[in-house]
Design an enzyme around this catalytic site. Structure first.
Site, short mmCIF file in Angstrom:
data_model
loop_
_atom_site.label_atom_id
_atom_site.label_comp_id
_atom_site.label_asym_id
_atom_site.label_seq_id
_atom_site.Cartn_x
_atom_site.Cartn_y
_atom_site.Cartn_z
N HIS A 15 0.84 -1.20 0.00
CA HIS A 15 0.00 0.00 0.00
C HIS A 15 0.87 1.25 0.00
CE1 HIS A 15 -0.44 0.79 4.65
NE2 HIS A 15 0.81 0.69 4.29
N CYS A 34 5.14 5.34 5.27
CA CYS A 34 3.99 4.69 4.62
C CYS A 34 3.52 5.47 3.40
CB CYS A 34 2.86 4.45 5.61
SG CYS A 34 3.00 2.87 6.46
N HIS A 40 5.03 -0.14 -0.41
CA HIS A 40 5.76 -1.05 0.48
C HIS A 40 4.75 -2.06 0.98
CE1 HIS A 40 3.88 1.88 3.07
NE2 HIS A 40 3.80 0.92 3.96
N HIS A 42 3.14 -5.04 3.82
CA HIS A 42 2.97 -5.45 5.21
C HIS A 42 2.50 -6.90 5.22
CE1 HIS A 42 3.36 -1.53 7.17
NE2 HIS A 42 2.64 -1.01 6.18
N ASP A 80 -4.71 -10.66 -0.90
CA ASP A 80 -3.38 -11.25 -0.78
C ASP A 80 -2.54 -10.99 -2.03
OD1 ASP A 80 -1.37 -12.70 0.59
OD2 ASP A 80 -1.86 -14.49 -0.57
N HIS A 81 -1.31 -10.50 -1.80
CA HIS A 81 -0.36 -10.19 -2.87
C HIS A 81 -0.89 -9.14 -3.85
CE1 HIS A 81 1.77 -13.57 -1.19
NE2 HIS A 81 2.82 -13.23 -1.89
N GLU A 125 -1.28 -4.62 11.42
CA GLU A 125 -0.46 -4.17 10.29
C GLU A 125 1.01 -4.54 10.56
OE1 GLU A 125 -1.14 -0.43 7.74
OE2 GLU A 125 0.35 0.17 9.22
NI NI Z 1 2.45 0.95 5.54
#
Ligand code: NI
Length: 135
Positions: A15, A34, A40, A42, A80-81, A125
């Site tokens: 995200h 972020c 990046h 998580h 996911d992914h 997160e």
């Molecule tokens: Ni983040």
């Protein structure tokens, strides 16, 4: 007797926290790392808590297999992914913070639950940062 059952699930997603109407500098000052324009990832941990009466016939509040499959289909397969900002429709115009993600996850699950059940969603997160939404 109302009892809470919980199911854990996991997904990886990328995200970026930013507002299109803010400058890069403003985004970085509010969202920090972020807001990295290159995104990046998580390792998200999701816990869905279902509270309801124990069914006297089965001894279950809800069949865990049904809950597992619901989370897989509605959340893991969708998130996911993925790049949340670009690939998940709910976040095209909504910043994918853990707070907003917990609300979206709740909204995606609640229509598929028995209306006598209460849902609470906890989303990690990071191992130390997590949010909870209970409707
Ligand atoms: Ni983040």
């Amino acid at each position: 007797m109302r009892v809470t059952i919980s199911r854990k699930a996991h997904f990886n997603a990328a995200h970026r926290l930013f507002r299109k109407d803010w400058s890069d500098a403003q985004n970085i000052s509010v969202f920090g790392k972020c807001s990295n324009p290159h995104y990046h990832g998580h390792n998200y941990e999701l816990i869905a808590h279902i509270t309801g009466e124990i069914d006297p016939e089965t001894g279950y509040v809800m069949d865990m297999k049904v809950l597992k499959d619901l989370i897989k289909e509605k959340i893991e397969d969708e998130f996911d992914h993925k790049n949340l900002n670009e690939e998940v429709p709910e976040f095209i115009d909504l910043i994918p913070t853990a707070e907003n993600m917990a609300v979206v996850i709740y909204q995606k699950l609640i229509p598929h639950l028995n209306d006598k059940h209460d849902l609470s969603v906890t989303l990690y997160e990071t191992p130390r940062n997590y949010v909870t939404f209970s409707g």
